[in-house]
Design an enzyme around this catalytic site. Structure first.
Site, PDB file in Angstrom:
ATOM      1  N   SER A   1      50.104  48.028  75.816  1.00 37.89           N
ATOM      2  CA  SER A   1      51.005  47.887  76.959  1.00 37.89           C
ATOM      3  C   SER A   1      50.231  47.620  78.247  1.00 37.89           C
ATOM      4  CB  SER A   1      51.813  49.180  77.111  1.00 37.89           C
ATOM      5  OG  SER A   1      52.458  49.213  78.367  1.00 37.89           O
TER       6      SER A   1
ATOM      7  N   TYR B   1      53.948  43.493  81.183  1.00 36.80           N
ATOM      8  CA  TYR B   1      54.938  43.763  82.218  1.00 36.80           C
ATOM      9  C   TYR B   1      54.559  42.777  83.308  1.00 36.80           C
ATOM     10  CZ  TYR B   1      57.093  47.956  80.237  1.00 36.80           C
ATOM     11  OH  TYR B   1      57.802  48.820  79.455  1.00 36.80           O
TER      12      TYR B   1
ATOM     13  N   THR C   1      57.727  41.660  77.832  1.00 37.94           N
ATOM     14  CA  THR C   1      58.888  42.561  77.817  1.00 37.94           C
ATOM     15  C   THR C   1      59.825  42.211  78.962  1.00 37.94           C
ATOM     16  OG1 THR C   1      57.621  44.278  76.757  1.00 37.94           O
ATOM     17  CG2 THR C   1      59.613  44.980  77.915  1.00 37.94           C
TER      18      THR C   1
ATOM     19  N   LYS D   1      60.240  40.127  74.266  1.00 39.89           N
ATOM     20  CA  LYS D   1      60.691  41.440  73.760  1.00 39.89           C
ATOM     21  C   LYS D   1      61.869  41.938  74.592  1.00 39.89           C
ATOM     22  CE  LYS D   1      58.949  46.123  72.813  1.00 39.89           C
ATOM     23  NZ  LYS D   1      59.419  47.004  73.876  1.00 39.89           N
TER      24      LYS D   1
ATOM     25  N   HIS E   1      64.517  48.611  73.690  1.00 42.52           N
ATOM     26  CA  HIS E   1      63.544  49.533  74.287  1.00 42.52           C
ATOM     27  C   HIS E   1      63.826  50.974  73.831  1.00 42.52           C
ATOM     28  CE1 HIS E   1      60.433  48.931  77.546  1.00 42.52           C
ATOM     29  NE2 HIS E   1      60.420  50.252  77.495  1.00 42.52           N
TER      30      HIS E   1
HETATM   31  C1  FNR Z   1      58.136  52.506  75.253  1.00 49.69           C
HETATM   32  N1  FNR Z   1      58.378  51.145  75.110  1.00 49.69           N
HETATM   33  C2  FNR Z   1      57.620  50.234  75.810  1.00 49.69           C
HETATM   34  N2  FNR Z   1      57.819  48.899  75.642  1.00 49.69           N
HETATM   35  C3  FNR Z   1      57.058  48.001  76.295  1.00 49.69           C
HETATM   36  O1  FNR Z   1      57.255  46.811  76.117  1.00 49.69           O
HETATM   37  N3  FNR Z   1      56.063  48.422  77.141  1.00 49.69           N
HETATM   38  C4  FNR Z   1      55.815  49.730  77.375  1.00 49.69           C
HETATM   39  O2  FNR Z   1      54.920  50.103  78.111  1.00 49.69           O
HETATM   40  C5  FNR Z   1      56.643  50.687  76.706  1.00 49.69           C
HETATM   41  N4  FNR Z   1      56.455  52.019  76.921  1.00 49.69           N
HETATM   42  C6  FNR Z   1      57.176  52.941  76.187  1.00 49.69           C
HETATM   43  C7  FNR Z   1      56.928  54.284  76.359  1.00 49.69           C
HETATM   44  C8  FNR Z   1      57.582  55.227  75.559  1.00 49.69           C
HETATM   45  C9  FNR Z   1      57.259  56.663  75.724  1.00 49.69           C
HETATM   46  C10 FNR Z   1      58.515  54.785  74.585  1.00 49.69           C
HETATM   47  C11 FNR Z   1      59.214  55.763  73.683  1.00 49.69           C
HETATM   48  C12 FNR Z   1      58.795  53.452  74.456  1.00 49.69           C
HETATM   49  C13 FNR Z   1      59.387  50.661  74.136  1.00 49.69           C
HETATM   50  C14 FNR Z   1      58.769  50.444  72.764  1.00 49.69           C
HETATM   51  O3  FNR Z   1      57.916  49.340  72.747  1.00 49.69           O
HETATM   52  C15 FNR Z   1      59.860  50.210  71.700  1.00 49.69           C
HETATM   53  O4  FNR Z   1      60.685  49.152  72.110  1.00 49.69           O
HETATM   54  C16 FNR Z   1      60.711  51.456  71.460  1.00 49.69           C
HETATM   55  O5  FNR Z   1      59.899  52.602  71.377  1.00 49.69           O
HETATM   56  C17 FNR Z   1      61.520  51.295  70.192  1.00 49.69           C
HETATM   57  O6  FNR Z   1      62.416  52.350  70.030  1.00 49.69           O
HETATM   58  P1  FNR Z   1      62.139  53.617  69.069  1.00 49.69           P
HETATM   59  O7  FNR Z   1      62.021  53.089  67.687  1.00 49.69           O
HETATM   60  O8  FNR Z   1      60.900  54.269  69.565  1.00 49.69           O
HETATM   61  O9  FNR Z   1      63.340  54.482  69.263  1.00 49.69           O
END
Ligand code: FNR
Length: 383
Positions: free
Chosen positions: A126, A148, A174, A256, A280
């Protein structure tokens, strides 16, 4: 070695009195972590937007669909290898980008990257990682970079350049978090890791971002934080701006956060290579469609014009099976590996991934399939 071998490795270890170092089921592992981890960090990971309706819907959408197995099939051994963007990986699984990982374990993304590298599955770093692009690349496994997207083109180009130079193969952009969703668990604790200096390793080590500051980051961290936050949060980009990324990234680009069929079709028109059908993890729009419910329409509409990846709500190998059956080429694992990281660092992440892949391998065989490519929606009932 087959992924399913993990099962008898555990049973045989039991003969000498050894138990798995952590629960192999994600719910049990999450509960073990909840009891130990600081509440703000736990809820930053576990929490979602609003009432949690979409986060629950993500998981419910898996439960509504059921696998319909076929018997007497020659599936004693399976081959999970999967091609993504011209590379072959051992399984249809990658690690989703997750920022600020050091809030759950001091080694954060470094441990995650080593675990992924040891299994040969891609790790997506990330932009909000706790460690910088260059540090995480040292694990030397397959790696993708999640952007990002800053509102400063020169900073954006600098991030792309660093990622490319350090071997990140795909760019995952994203789109669903251009501004932070309403997250009551964090609001009630008045907790946002970025404001406390976490998740800033990449911008703070970026020469172009640093050149925008009146004083070095080290001399005035607060000013640096205040400069970075509006650069990546609070303002949306538009479709026409994607050409900047297309023109400056020599490799696959994956959008994404796609949930609408129209957006998936626009991604094709914009020359993108793939999408991640994702909401997300329900962390952005409460009340949004479950990600799995968005998947079939998108895979049907884009056919083989895009590589469709999927995340949000995957908690088991059986969930991976269902997403693949609905047309995803591969699945990104999110929160479950964070629970492994919190519990046991690199080994914890590895065991979570091994458990999910073992279950996927067994489920595939037990349901009558030898490879993920054989799956289609007829493997499922319900919806
Ligand atoms: C994320 N996710 C996320 N996505 C992204 O593109 N950049 C990021 O920095 C983050 N950071 C992040 C932090 C935390 C604590 C979580 C739980 C999630 C989203 C991640 O990539 C993904 O889309 C989700 O976690 C999918 O959902 P589930 O399966 O974890 O419920």
């Amino acid at each position: 070695m087959a992924f399913s071998d993990f099962q008898f490795e555990i049973y045989r270890d039991g003969l000498t009195g050894r138990k798995p170092s952590q629960p192999v089921d994600v719910a049990g592992l999450q509960e073990a972590v909840r009891r130990r981890l600081d509440g703000t960090a736990y809820w930053y990971v576990a929490g979602s937007a609003g009432t949690g309706d979409t986060a629950r819907a993500n998981c419910d959408a898996f439960a509504r669909r059921r696998i319909v197995p076929k018997m007497l099939c020659p599936t004693s051994t399976r081959d999970l290898r999967t091609e993504l963007f011209g590379k072959t990986y051992p399984a249809p699984l990658a690690l989703a980008p997750v920022g600020v990982q050091s809030i759950v374990h001091p080694e954060g993304d470094l441990a995650t990257a080593r675990a992924a590298a040891s299994l040969g599955i891609p790790m997506t770093l990330s932009t909000a990682g706790s460690y910088a692009i260059e540090e995480v690349a040292k694990a030397d496994g397959p790696r993708w970079y999640q952007l990002y997207w800053p509102h400063d083109d020169e900073v954006t180009l600098s991030l792309l350049d660093r990622a490319h130079k350090h071997g990140y193969e795909a760019l995952v952009v994203t789109l669903d978090t251009w501004t932070l969703g309403w997250r009551p668990h964090d609001l009630n604790r008045a907790y946002l890791p970025f404001l406390r200096g976490n998740g800033l390793a990449t911008p703070f080590s970026d020469p172009v971002f640093r050149s925008r500051l009146a004083r070095p980051v080290e001399d005035d961290i607060e000013a640096a934080i205040e400069a970075w936050i509006p650069m990546f949060n609070g303002r949306a980009h538009t479709w026409d701006q994607l050409s900047l990324l297309r023109d400056n990234w020599d490799g696959p680009i994956v959008l994404k956060g796609i949930q609408h069929v129209d957006d998936a079709l626009r991604a094709v028109d914009a020359g993108m290579d793939g999408v991640v059908v994702s909401n997300h993890g329900g962390r952005q729009i409460d009340g949004a469609i479950a990600s799995l419910d968005a998947l079939p329409g998108i895979t049907e509409a884009v056919g083989d014009r895009l590589t469709v990846l999927f995340d949000s709500g995957v908690r088991s190998g059986s969930d991976v099976f269902k997403a693949l059956a609905l047309g995803a080429r591969a699945v990104l694992l999110g929160r479950p590996y964070l629970w492994g990281l919190a519990n046991g660092g690199e080994a914890g992440v590895r065991d979570v991934v091994r458990s999910i892949l073992a279950e996927l391998d067994l489920t595939l065989g037990l349901a009558g399939f030898e490879t993920p490519a054989e799956l289609d929606p007829t493997a499922l009932a319900g919806g």
